[in-house]
Write an enzyme that holds these catalytic residues in place. Sequence first.
Site, mmCIF file in Angstrom:
data_model
loop_
_atom_site.group_PDB
_atom_site.id
_atom_site.type_symbol
_atom_site.label_atom_id
_atom_site.label_comp_id
_atom_site.label_asym_id
_atom_site.label_seq_id
_atom_site.Cartn_x
_atom_site.Cartn_y
_atom_site.Cartn_z
ATOM 1 N N CYS A 33 0.835 -1.200 0.000
ATOM 2 C CA CYS A 33 0.000 0.000 0.000
ATOM 3 C C CYS A 33 0.872 1.252 0.000
ATOM 4 O O CYS A 33 1.899 1.300 0.683
ATOM 5 C CB CYS A 33 -0.905 0.012 1.234
ATOM 6 S SG CYS A 33 -2.103 -1.326 1.248
ATOM 7 N N PRO A 83 10.478 3.529 3.602
ATOM 8 C CA PRO A 83 11.805 3.030 3.219
ATOM 9 C C PRO A 83 12.110 1.686 3.892
ATOM 10 O O PRO A 83 11.387 1.276 4.806
ATOM 11 C CB PRO A 83 12.750 4.104 3.746
ATOM 12 C CG PRO A 83 12.020 4.752 4.867
ATOM 13 C CD PRO A 83 10.556 4.644 4.555
ATOM 14 N N ILE A 84 13.174 1.012 3.444
ATOM 15 C CA ILE A 84 13.594 -0.208 4.145
ATOM 16 C C ILE A 84 15.053 -0.071 4.600
ATOM 17 O O ILE A 84 15.792 -1.038 4.690
ATOM 18 C CB ILE A 84 13.386 -1.479 3.291
ATOM 19 C CG1 ILE A 84 14.105 -1.377 1.951
ATOM 20 C CG2 ILE A 84 11.919 -1.786 3.077
ATOM 21 C CD1 ILE A 84 14.281 -2.736 1.287
ATOM 22 N N ASP A 101 -2.819 0.567 11.869
ATOM 23 C CA ASP A 101 -3.676 -0.227 10.973
ATOM 24 C C ASP A 101 -5.162 -0.184 11.379
ATOM 25 O O ASP A 101 -6.014 -0.637 10.626
ATOM 26 C CB ASP A 101 -3.191 -1.681 10.913
ATOM 27 C CG ASP A 101 -1.901 -1.811 10.115
ATOM 28 O OD1 ASP A 101 -1.481 -0.824 9.490
ATOM 29 O OD2 ASP A 101 -1.305 -2.907 10.126
ATOM 30 N N ILE A 134 2.755 7.259 12.361
ATOM 31 C CA ILE A 134 3.598 6.251 11.702
ATOM 32 C C ILE A 134 3.761 6.546 10.204
ATOM 33 O O ILE A 134 4.859 6.433 9.665
ATOM 34 C CB ILE A 134 3.016 4.821 11.873
ATOM 35 C CG1 ILE A 134 2.638 4.541 13.331
ATOM 36 C CG2 ILE A 134 3.961 3.752 11.307
ATOM 37 C CD1 ILE A 134 3.778 4.361 14.300
HETATM 38 C C1 UD1 Z 1 4.329 -3.395 9.969
HETATM 39 C C2 UD1 Z 1 3.087 -3.941 9.283
HETATM 40 C C3 UD1 Z 1 2.156 -2.834 8.792
HETATM 41 C C4 UD1 Z 1 1.923 -1.814 9.879
HETATM 42 C C5 UD1 Z 1 3.243 -1.326 10.448
HETATM 43 C C6 UD1 Z 1 3.071 -0.336 11.573
HETATM 44 C C7 UD1 Z 1 3.925 -6.010 8.363
HETATM 45 C C8 UD1 Z 1 4.195 -6.812 7.137
HETATM 46 N N1 UD1 Z 1 3.483 -4.770 8.171
HETATM 47 O O1 UD1 Z 1 5.150 -2.817 8.998
HETATM 48 O O2 UD1 Z 1 0.923 -3.427 8.410
HETATM 49 O O3 UD1 Z 1 1.211 -0.736 9.324
HETATM 50 O O4 UD1 Z 1 3.985 -2.441 10.940
HETATM 51 O O5 UD1 Z 1 2.433 -0.955 12.621
HETATM 52 O O6 UD1 Z 1 4.070 -6.485 9.463
HETATM 53 N N2 UD1 Z 1 10.493 2.649 8.434
HETATM 54 C C9 UD1 Z 1 11.707 3.215 8.136
HETATM 55 N N3 UD1 Z 1 12.709 2.387 7.748
HETATM 56 C C10 UD1 Z 1 12.571 1.042 7.658
HETATM 57 C C11 UD1 Z 1 11.319 0.477 7.974
HETATM 58 C C12 UD1 Z 1 10.306 1.317 8.363
HETATM 59 O O7 UD1 Z 1 11.870 4.423 8.217
HETATM 60 O O8 UD1 Z 1 13.540 0.357 7.303
HETATM 61 C C13 UD1 Z 1 9.381 3.540 8.857
HETATM 62 C C14 UD1 Z 1 8.365 3.792 7.745
HETATM 63 O O9 UD1 Z 1 8.697 4.911 6.969
HETATM 64 C C15 UD1 Z 1 7.090 4.016 8.544
HETATM 65 C C16 UD1 Z 1 7.269 3.072 9.723
HETATM 66 O O10 UD1 Z 1 8.669 2.885 9.873
HETATM 67 O O11 UD1 Z 1 7.034 5.327 9.022
HETATM 68 C C17 UD1 Z 1 6.579 1.735 9.503
HETATM 69 O O12 UD1 Z 1 7.074 1.230 8.295
HETATM 70 P P1 UD1 Z 1 6.678 -0.150 7.621
HETATM 71 O O13 UD1 Z 1 7.854 -0.662 6.898
HETATM 72 O O14 UD1 Z 1 5.388 -0.080 6.926
HETATM 73 O O15 UD1 Z 1 6.467 -0.904 8.936
HETATM 74 P P2 UD1 Z 1 6.638 -2.302 9.377
HETATM 75 O O16 UD1 Z 1 6.909 -2.148 10.799
HETATM 76 O O17 UD1 Z 1 7.537 -3.165 8.617
#
Ligand code: UD1
Length: 418
Positions: free
Chosen positions: A117, A123-124, A305, A327
């Site tokens: 979505c 980012p990762i 969520d 978030i």
């Molecule tokens: C998980 C859930 C997602 C939920 C989110 C927050 C899964 C597969 N997905 O995603 O449904 O909405 O938790 O509860 O479990 N971020 C970074 N760098 C990163 C990773 C994340 O900055 O390497 C930031 C993103 O920009 C965002 C937040 O962290 O602001 C959450 O990112 P996202 O990757 O969607 O969260 P997850 O914790 O993996």
Amino acid sequence: MEKLVITGKTPLKGEVTISGAKNAAVAILPATLLIDGVCTIENLPNISDVKKSCEILEGLGAKITWNTKNEITIDTRNINKTEASEELTSKFRASYYIIGSMLGRTGKISVGMPGGCQLGARPIDQHIKGFEALGAKVEVGQGKISASAEKLVGTSIYMDVVSVGATINVMFAAIGAEGTTVIENAAMEPEIVNVASFLINMGAKIRGAGTKRIEIEGKCPLDEGVIEVFPDRIESGTYIIIGALLGNNLKIKGIIREHIESLLIKLKEIGVHYEIDGDTLTISKCEHIKPTYIKTLAFPGFPTDLQQPITTLLTQANGRSIIEETIYENRFKNTVELNKMGADTKVLSIHKLEVNGPTKLNGMDVTATDLRGGASLLIAALIAEGKTNIDNSEYILRGYGDVINKLKNVGAKIEITE
Ligand code: UD1
């Protein structure tokens, strides 16, 4: 393109059983890559993200057998590829778990950029930071991520951002690293505990899953594992919200109270009553909903969520509510569609939404823009006067297993058409 057609305003009575958690399932499936053997996963939800995860595993050489509609056996003894289908991995975000699990298994993998979505930047970088700290070389470019390592070595990693995905992914890679890895500022979401339990069941040594500090001892011999995916807390919360709007002693079975405490307390605050007996919550329509302030936070805070689903509930509250989304920076797209139906919401900034209620909602043609935004429209359609067509319903089917039958069984008028 699938379309949900809903005629609103029918009271809901009977029992809904919550399915296995999407965000645990999509991590548990790739976790099977960490062994050479056969694993059994029970209580998988019937959702498209699970099917796509299975197809990715099959593409790498795994043999999958569906024992029942919700139980699967995965044989990973013949994994023979180190490139995952770009087409599939780009379709959903959790495909990023293939990177950590394959790094942990063979030290080499290439996948398409994870999709999912559009909720802002997403980012990762924290995943990559963790892999690199363990000794992997990660390259991102031309729509692909490639990671490889001669050898992974355990180390201490501080997560700058609390992320479920990064925590689990680094945990996977750390399973294949020599020595001990410590993840500081880890996410504490229950899904991490479910995944860690599976790995522990296979023989991994992991301490602290569910806390801010997780310790993983790498290179422990792993054996065949069995796990039951626990009930989905977001699906639970969504049906509870539906019950607060339309329930007539609606029973929701498969509740783990500790996983949804922030929602339950918030509902109590705004005047919604419910009863919990064991794993079943009973709820009826609340006639006087009070407005409130909600701020989304990492677990155990109010889950982002459920932010979009509860927005629809607040359109029925008596007064002005404020929602602060901390978030994501692009998670109010659903409000354009809600307003079309008669809601009075105003985006005050990328992180702040105002909801004025109560407003009468009317059925009409709307479009889901993302999974939970789609859920907010589904809830709106259930309480609206007349018929609503929700376009792009694939989004909703990504996260809500058997949603049509579950709602029909308790009295909703809902169909799906192509
Ligand atoms: C998980 C859930 C997602 C939920 C989110 C927050 C899964 C597969 N997905 O995603 O449904 O909405 O938790 O509860 O479990 N971020 C970074 N760098 C990163 C990773 C994340 O900055 O390497 C930031 C993103 O920009 C965002 C937040 O962290 O602001 C959450 O990112 P996202 O990757 O969607 O969260 P997850 O914790 O993996």
